[in-house]
Design an enzyme around this catalytic site. Structure first.
Site, PDB file in Angstrom:
ATOM      1  CB  ALA A 155      46.733  88.011 -19.690  1.00  0.00           C
ATOM      2  N   GLY A 167      46.300  92.837 -18.677  1.00  0.00           N
ATOM      3  CA  GLY A 167      47.233  93.638 -19.284  1.00  0.00           C
ATOM      4  C   GLY A 167      47.248  95.052 -18.678  1.00  0.00           C
ATOM      5  CG  ASN A 216      51.428  94.905  -9.676  1.00  0.00           C
ATOM      6  OD1 ASN A 216      52.433  94.255  -9.418  1.00  0.00           O
ATOM      7  ND2 ASN A 216      50.802  95.011 -10.533  1.00  0.00           N
ATOM      8  CB  CYS A 241      52.254  92.759 -13.385  1.00  0.00           C
ATOM      9  SG  CYS A 241      51.304  92.239 -14.756  1.00  0.00           S
ATOM     10  CB  ILE A 251      52.692  85.194  -3.968  1.00  0.00           C
ATOM     11  CG1 ILE A 251      51.421  84.390  -4.137  1.00  0.00           C
ATOM     12  CG2 ILE A 251      53.671  84.848  -3.034  1.00  0.00           C
ATOM     13  CD1 ILE A 251      52.047  83.111  -4.931  1.00  0.00           C
ATOM     14  N   GLY A 269      44.802  82.426  -3.704  1.00  0.00           N
ATOM     15  CA  GLY A 269      43.859  81.296  -3.454  1.00  0.00           C
ATOM     16  C   GLY A 269      43.040  81.035  -2.260  1.00  0.00           C
TER      17      GLY A 269
END
Lengths: 302, 255
Positions: free
Chosen positions: A71, A73, A126, A129, A189, A242
């Site tokens: 995170a 931000g 985006n 998020c 994703i 991944g």
């Protein structure tokens, strides 16, 4: 002839491997590092209109299962940081995709216009998020919102627009709406909203408590999303989630992705792009095709 | 996840410097090199980069030496219980092949010395030390924390103890007086000190500098620690560099 070359609605890349947004990409020096690492296209950190400091550390932790939780931000230097980053990528002769975030339609538009002025090769909205309220997943999980936002941006600028979506019940529908509104492709994703608690201190590990899960644990979810969206719309897809080897890239391509973005693994292996390309060359050889594009979506043929 | 680290000791070493000791309670499969760092998580407060002062592999005991500069370091001094350790991070310094090292520290730059002398005890190198601070109250006897140091030259800017003056000048004086008997210098301290040392030291000596910048993730992703205008990250490519690898950074006005 370069067998790894790919093309996404006019966006030409020398090979399918870009960096994922959020891996460096907010300063010109970051671009130098990404170019040296071998990425075919440079995806910037998400830029918002105003500078954001992001959250205090801890912002990224590696998990015991091989994944990462982050995170950050949406830390970024704001709209004035876009041109220096784009110019640096162009100086290296690399396509540059500017990732854009916002909390309102007008902010998305304003930042998109700036990215076009800076001569971005493409932009990536985006809309996914998972850890900044009003800046992402809440937009991307509402298909009518996706349609409106993409339509507005596409009708304001001429630069190709890609839309990055995250895991939600309506991801297939949202992807469809993005394409219907004129997006050049979808990016699937983003990280998945998640949490980790330290059992010794009894405290959530990230300063923001919630973050986005990335790395190998999310790959099967991303493959599923790419597969389903390809099956529904046969559209240009950039697969993310991944990837840690050439096999993972091959899997995304078979599911329907033409290109991929790589993030978490880059924290462990700075040579990963070169290793992936070596593997892909052999993989193409095995399949006896002249272009990697011939293998896109092959898993759908029965 | 962070390596769980139970604080076992806090000690005041001088007017401004503290030592904290942690026991890493789960099996650790690596050991830090001299000048590597760790990000220490202070739950609910911050995660801060800290040079690794010392590490005892068998006991999994980690020590840091630090100055209190803000809420994070204050909590590090005052809190007890569990903390988290990320890493070990950065490239570090390999002692093998260096027979006589001059370790030059400004202020809290003394922190990584004990791990360096621990390695040199095994690799048969000698570590002589120049340590400069503003005033004598900031000094402590480094034999309290470091095994087998060679010659130690203390210096103060206000001339209250030892050699008198700024670190780069004292260093020049010592090299002139003692002759060039060191093949390697490792300098740790504020940027102006490193810049000055890199630009003045006899080129026959190999000079390494250990840098400091804002480190956030420590993993090479956020890019906070970029050494502008160079395409290098402190947490991946550093913190240890040869002078000629980072001249542009040392000469720039960026932090």
């Amino acid at each position: 002839m370069n067998r790894l070359m790919i093309e996404l609605n006019g966006l030409k890349l020398e090979h399918p491997v870009m960096n994922a947004s959020g891996i460096l990409g907010s300063e010109p020096e970051h671009v130098d590092i990404l170019v040296n690492a071998g990425f075919s296209g440079i995806v910037t950190k998400t830029f918002t209109k105003n500078p954001r400091n992001g959250y205090p550390p801890p912002i990224i932790v590696e998990l015991d299962n091989g994944g990462y939780l982050n995170a950050v931000g949406l830390a970024n230097p704001g709209i004035n940081g876009i041109c220096p980053v784009v110019e640096r990528a162009r100086r290296h002769g690399k396509p540059v995709i500017v990732s854009i975030g916002g909390s309102s339609l007008s902010e998305f538009i304003e930042v998109s216009i700036k990215a076009e002025e800076c001569r971005a090769t493409a932009i990536e909205l985006n809309m996914s998020c998972p850890h900044v309220k009003g800046h992402g997943l809440d937009l991307g999980s509402d298909p009518s919102m996706v349609y409106t936002l993409v339509k507005e941006v596409v009708s304001t600028i001429n630069t190709p627009v890609f839309v990055k979506l995250g895991l939600c019940d309506k991801i297939i529908e949202s992807a469809g709406k993005a394409l219907e509104a004129g997006a050049s492709g979808v990016v699937l994703i983003n990280t998945i909203r998640a949490m980790a608690i330290d059992v010794y201190t009894g405290k959530p590990v990230l300063s923001n408590k919630y973050g986005g899960l990335s790395g190998p644990p999310i790959k099967p979810i991303a493959i599923r999303a790419v597969y389903e969206v390809y099956r529904e719309y046969n559209a240009p897809i950039i697969g993310v989630g991944g990837i840690s080897s050439w096999r993972d890239v091959a899997e995304f391509i078979l599911a329907g992705a033409r290109a991929v973005q790589v993030g978490s693994v880059f924290m462990k292996n700075r040579r990963i792009v070169y290793e992936i390309l070596e593997g892909l060359e052999k993989w193409i050889e095995i399949h006896g095709v002249s272009s990697i594009m011939d293998l896109v979506g092959l898993a759908h043929r029965v | 996840m962070f390596k769980p680290a139970l604080k076992t000791k806090t000690e005041q070493l001088s007017s401004t410097l503290y030592l904290a000791e942690f026991k890493l309670v789960e099996p650790v499969h690596s050991k830090p090199l001299p000048l590597q760092f760790t990000n220490i998580w202070i739950p609910g407060v911050d995660e801060i980069p800290m040079s690794i002062a010392d590490y005892e592999e068998e006991k999994q005991v980690l020590r840091i030496i630090f100055k209190v500069v803000g809420e994070g370091t204050r909590s590090l001094r005052d809190r007890s219980g569990f903390f988290g350790v990320k890493g070990f991070l950065g490239n570090g310094f390999k002692t093998r092949g260096h027979d006589r090292i001059l370790f030059v520290a400004g202020g809290s730059g003394i922190a990584p010395l004990p791990l360096l002398t621990r390695y040199c005890t095994i690799d048969n190198c000698i570590v002589d030390v120049v340590w400069g601070v503003k005033s004598s109250d900031m000094l402590f006897n480094i034999e309290k924390v470091a095994l087998n140091p060679g010659s130690v030259y203390y210096a103060t800017e206000d001339c209250s103890y030892g050699f008198c003056g700024m670190v780069p000048q004292v260093l020049q004086y010592i090299i002139e007086k003692e002759g060039v008997k060191w093949s390697t210098i490792i300098a740790v301290g504020p940027k102006p000190m490193l810049k000055s040392i890199c630009s003045t030291i006899d080129p026959s000596i190999e000079v390494y500098v250990s840098l400091e910048t804002m480190v956030k993730c420590g993993l090479g992703a956020c890019g906070s620690c970029v050494l502008k205008p160079l395409p290098k990250l402190l947490c991946i490519h550093g913190p240890v560099f040869k002078c000629n690898e980072v001249n542009e950074f040392l000469e720039s006005t960026h932090d």
